[in-house]
Design an enzyme around this catalytic site. Sequence first.
Site, PDB file in Angstrom:
ATOM      1  N   TYR A  59      62.074  38.692 149.324  1.00 27.65           N
ATOM      2  CA  TYR A  59      61.650  38.554 150.723  1.00 27.65           C
ATOM      3  C   TYR A  59      62.160  39.735 151.555  1.00 27.65           C
ATOM      4  O   TYR A  59      61.380  40.432 152.222  1.00 27.65           O
ATOM      5  CB  TYR A  59      62.169  37.231 151.298  1.00 27.65           C
ATOM      6  CG  TYR A  59      62.006  37.153 152.796  1.00 27.65           C
ATOM      7  CD1 TYR A  59      60.748  37.279 153.376  1.00 27.65           C
ATOM      8  CD2 TYR A  59      63.108  36.986 153.629  1.00 27.65           C
ATOM      9  CE1 TYR A  59      60.603  37.227 154.764  1.00 27.65           C
ATOM     10  CE2 TYR A  59      62.968  36.947 155.003  1.00 27.65           C
ATOM     11  CZ  TYR A  59      61.710  37.067 155.560  1.00 27.65           C
ATOM     12  OH  TYR A  59      61.559  37.043 156.924  1.00 27.65           O
TER      13      TYR A  59
ATOM     14  N   ASN B  33      68.798  34.356 162.876  1.00 30.45           N
ATOM     15  CA  ASN B  33      68.264  33.006 162.617  1.00 30.45           C
ATOM     16  C   ASN B  33      67.520  32.450 163.822  1.00 30.45           C
ATOM     17  O   ASN B  33      68.146  31.983 164.779  1.00 30.45           O
ATOM     18  CB  ASN B  33      69.394  32.083 162.175  1.00 30.45           C
ATOM     19  CG  ASN B  33      69.832  32.382 160.756  1.00 30.45           C
ATOM     20  OD1 ASN B  33      70.245  33.495 160.459  1.00 30.45           O
ATOM     21  ND2 ASN B  33      69.723  31.407 159.878  1.00 30.45           N
TER      22      ASN B  33
HETATM   23  N1  UFG Z   1      72.113  25.200 155.293  1.00 30.55           N
HETATM   24  C1  UFG Z   1      72.758  24.066 154.854  1.00 30.55           C
HETATM   25  N2  UFG Z   1      72.010  22.974 154.541  1.00 30.55           N
HETATM   26  C2  UFG Z   1      70.646  22.944 154.659  1.00 30.55           C
HETATM   27  C3  UFG Z   1      69.983  24.107 155.135  1.00 30.55           C
HETATM   28  C4  UFG Z   1      70.756  25.230 155.435  1.00 30.55           C
HETATM   29  O1  UFG Z   1      73.975  24.044 154.719  1.00 30.55           O
HETATM   30  O2  UFG Z   1      70.025  21.917 154.337  1.00 30.55           O
HETATM   31  C5  UFG Z   1      72.889  26.395 155.631  1.00 30.55           C
HETATM   32  C6  UFG Z   1      72.539  27.595 154.772  1.00 30.55           C
HETATM   33  O3  UFG Z   1      73.315  27.633 153.610  1.00 30.55           O
HETATM   34  C7  UFG Z   1      72.847  28.737 155.728  1.00 30.55           C
HETATM   35  C8  UFG Z   1      72.593  28.161 157.117  1.00 30.55           C
HETATM   36  O4  UFG Z   1      72.603  26.754 156.957  1.00 30.55           O
HETATM   37  O5  UFG Z   1      74.178  29.075 155.630  1.00 30.55           O
HETATM   38  C9  UFG Z   1      71.280  28.572 157.703  1.00 30.55           C
HETATM   39  O6  UFG Z   1      70.253  28.325 156.736  1.00 30.55           O
HETATM   40  P1  UFG Z   1      68.704  28.405 157.087  1.00 30.55           P
HETATM   41  O7  UFG Z   1      67.951  27.961 155.882  1.00 30.55           O
HETATM   42  O8  UFG Z   1      68.448  27.696 158.377  1.00 30.55           O
HETATM   43  O9  UFG Z   1      68.460  29.967 157.390  1.00 30.55           O
HETATM   44  P2  UFG Z   1      68.784  31.238 156.474  1.00 30.55           P
HETATM   45  O10 UFG Z   1      70.040  31.857 157.040  1.00 30.55           O
HETATM   46  O11 UFG Z   1      68.772  30.925 155.031  1.00 30.55           O
HETATM   47  O12 UFG Z   1      67.526  32.174 156.704  1.00 30.55           O
HETATM   48  C10 UFG Z   1      66.947  32.429 157.975  1.00 30.55           C
HETATM   49  C11 UFG Z   1      65.448  32.663 157.802  1.00 30.55           C
HETATM   50  C12 UFG Z   1      65.204  33.929 156.996  1.00 30.55           C
HETATM   51  C13 UFG Z   1      65.943  35.072 157.625  1.00 30.55           C
HETATM   52  C14 UFG Z   1      67.404  34.758 157.791  1.00 30.55           C
HETATM   53  C15 UFG Z   1      68.094  35.878 158.509  1.00 30.55           C
HETATM   54  O13 UFG Z   1      64.841  31.560 157.142  1.00 30.55           O
HETATM   55  O14 UFG Z   1      63.825  34.213 156.981  1.00 30.55           O
HETATM   56  O15 UFG Z   1      67.558  33.552 158.544  1.00 30.55           O
HETATM   57  O16 UFG Z   1      69.403  35.548 158.886  1.00 30.55           O
HETATM   58  F1  UFG Z   1      65.820  36.170 156.847  1.00 30.55           F
END
Ligand code: UFG
Length: 332
Positions: free
Chosen positions: A143, A172
Amino acid sequence: MNGRFLVTGGAGYVGSHLVADLCDQGAQVVVLDDFSTGHREALPEAARLITGSLGDAAALAAAFAEGPFDAVFHFAARSLVGESMRVPLDYFRANVGHGLALIDAAVAHGVRRFVLSSTASLFGEAAEIPITEASPLQPSSPYGESKLMLERALFWADRVHGLKSACLRYFNAAGADPAGRLGEDHRPETHLIPLAIDAALGLGPELTIFGTDHPTPDGTCIRDYIHVSDLARAHLAALARLEGGSVAYNLGTGHGHSVRAVIAAVERVSGRAVPARAGPRRPGDPPILVASPARIQAETSWRPRFPDLHEIVRTAHAWRRDHPKGYAPNNT
Ligand code: UFG
């Protein structure tokens, strides 16, 4: 606001907030969306809709036939880090292949300005926090790599064709339209804030915390949550800046919050407990991602209006409380 704009993915989460802003300001907006993840209900009446994928040459031609456009805003993409590790080539096809077709068409139709939804995933496991635009680009997922490839294509499209571009590296995206018209409705939902809210409201299962042994003060991952309306406004600030040349901006608030801090904010806002249990780390999750928004703040008048996690969660919670089925009618 004067102007005619093409917005790809304008029915999606971030795109729809920009479309609302543009329409509120009186701009003419054409949306190209295939509704693979977006919602028709997220589009205002004032926006002209072309239904189709960027990978469909006829749909792309139909969209550009609605021009000439003062700028293209490109949101349409696949955006889940974990999914991209399972189907990498799908990500390159959708994000790079289709993105190149769009850039090509923009150049062919004499578009001068292009704004790309890019991502903090470009930085992989960042060595320095906060992350600046000078931090090393080392994506750790297909990605992130796909967005980096598109950024590079835009660099050369400027050098060779004079197409000015703004690459906006979102951290985020979170929250919902403060006026309550729009919100976050991913299916399936994978993002922390909506999942925590659903757990609190009894609309979803208990939350799993992905890792409590990360190298952070409370052991859970830290992210920089930026309000989706602030993201939308940053597109307009960056666009206005393009006369001076192409730019890349990191878009966050500069403040990080742990998963446990997000859960506490959801509990405060909702007045309910968030059922949660500790689980294993999610592969590919960097422990800390926090932006330095210094460059966009130095070069434009953009400032986040909702820098506070509590306010971000409050808008997200209000929308979900009023739309427990997202954009689907409440009686279905
Ligand atoms: N998390 C949990 N439990 C869940 C979902 C998420 O503990 O059920 C945690 C993840 O481990 C992470 C945080 O919450 O530490 C945020 O997770 P998200 O899935 O909400 O977001 P991400 O940080 O994985 O990714 C998002 C976007 C991406 C982007 C990224 C940039 O989805 O497209 O932010 O920071 F690239």
